[in-house]
Write an enzyme that holds these catalytic residues in place. Structure first.
Site, mmCIF file in Angstrom:
data_model
loop_
_atom_site.group_PDB
_atom_site.id
_atom_site.type_symbol
_atom_site.label_atom_id
_atom_site.label_comp_id
_atom_site.label_asym_id
_atom_site.label_seq_id
_atom_site.Cartn_x
_atom_site.Cartn_y
_atom_site.Cartn_z
ATOM 1 N N HIS A 62 26.272 43.213 26.636
ATOM 2 C CA HIS A 62 27.610 42.614 26.643
ATOM 3 C C HIS A 62 28.395 42.987 27.902
ATOM 4 C CE1 HIS A 62 29.529 46.490 25.839
ATOM 5 N NE2 HIS A 62 28.549 46.708 24.974
ATOM 6 N N GLU B 73 24.836 47.803 18.010
ATOM 7 C CA GLU B 73 24.665 49.072 18.706
ATOM 8 C C GLU B 73 24.317 50.181 17.709
ATOM 9 O OE1 GLU B 73 23.622 50.690 20.977
ATOM 10 O OE2 GLU B 73 25.154 50.758 22.557
#
Length: 215
Positions: A9, A82
């Site tokens: 990201h 994550e």
């Protein structure tokens, strides 16, 4: 041969502030939005057919920007989230106590079953991100997917494809909006299965990008 692109990201507010994100979230910075647009420009040239993204906000936004550029739909997959950093999430890394820093180091340095309280182990992360990658094998022939995920998650994925332990991800520098590529090959001469073609490419970015918690 299936080619799968892996994108971290764009830069977030907490990346810039050196805060631990894990599965907590913060928005992309203006720089992060620009990075995602630059990934989109590159992705438009790669023949991407599918975008699969972690369902956290920072990856959602990155995926939306890339999808606008290459005209693909997005599928969200929580397995691409994550690493869960438990009680240390949202904390500024420079304010950790000695005990808290020890938890973090045990986790990222490969201590067997190391985990931050209320978080997950590197093996648990490895199991789910590799399962998400394996799902790409079920896509129609000729597909070329792009996965949008996170720094530790993608580092773990690339490390384990290389036959390294999951915690070896700390030896990989996957900066914000870097692009990696893994291929699934079936060959009598080459190693069958997943192979790493490139890792951490940032040649499409016009400004330096952050590594995890790095300034």
């Amino acid at each position: 041969m299936l080619q799968v692109y892996l994108v971290r990201h764009g830069e977030t507010q907490w990346n810039a502030e050196r805060r631990i994100q894990g599965q907590s979230d913060s928005p992309l910075t203006a720089k992060g939005e620009q990075q995602a647009m630059q990934v989109g420009e590159r992705a438009r040239t790669l023949g991407i057919t599918h975008i699969v993204s972690s369902d956290l906000g920072r990856t959602r936004r990155t995926a939306e920007i890339i999808a606008q550029a290459c005209g693909c739909d997005i599928t969200f997959d929580a397995r691409l989230r994550e690493l869960d950093m438990g009680v240390l999430e949202k904390r500024h890394i420079d304010t950790l106590t000695e005990e808290e820093e020890n938890w973090r180091r045990q986790l990222v340095n490969g201590t067997v079953d190391g985990r931050i309280p209320d978080g997950e182990s590197m093996q648990e992360l490895s199991d789910r991100v590799n399962a998400a990658l394996a799902s790409c094998l079920e896509l129609p022939q000729g597909s070329r997917p792009l996965l949008v995920s996170h720094g530790i998650a993608l580092g773990c994925l690339v490390s384990t494809i290389l036959g390294l332990p999951a915690w070896a991800e700390r030896r990989l520098r996957l900066r914000n909006c870097s692009i990696s590529r893994v291929d699934y090959q079936e060959s009598l001469w080459l190693a069958p299965g997943w192979v790493v073609e490139t890792a951490g490419d940032v040649s499409h970015l016009d400004a330096p990008a952050l590594d995890e918690l790095q300034r």
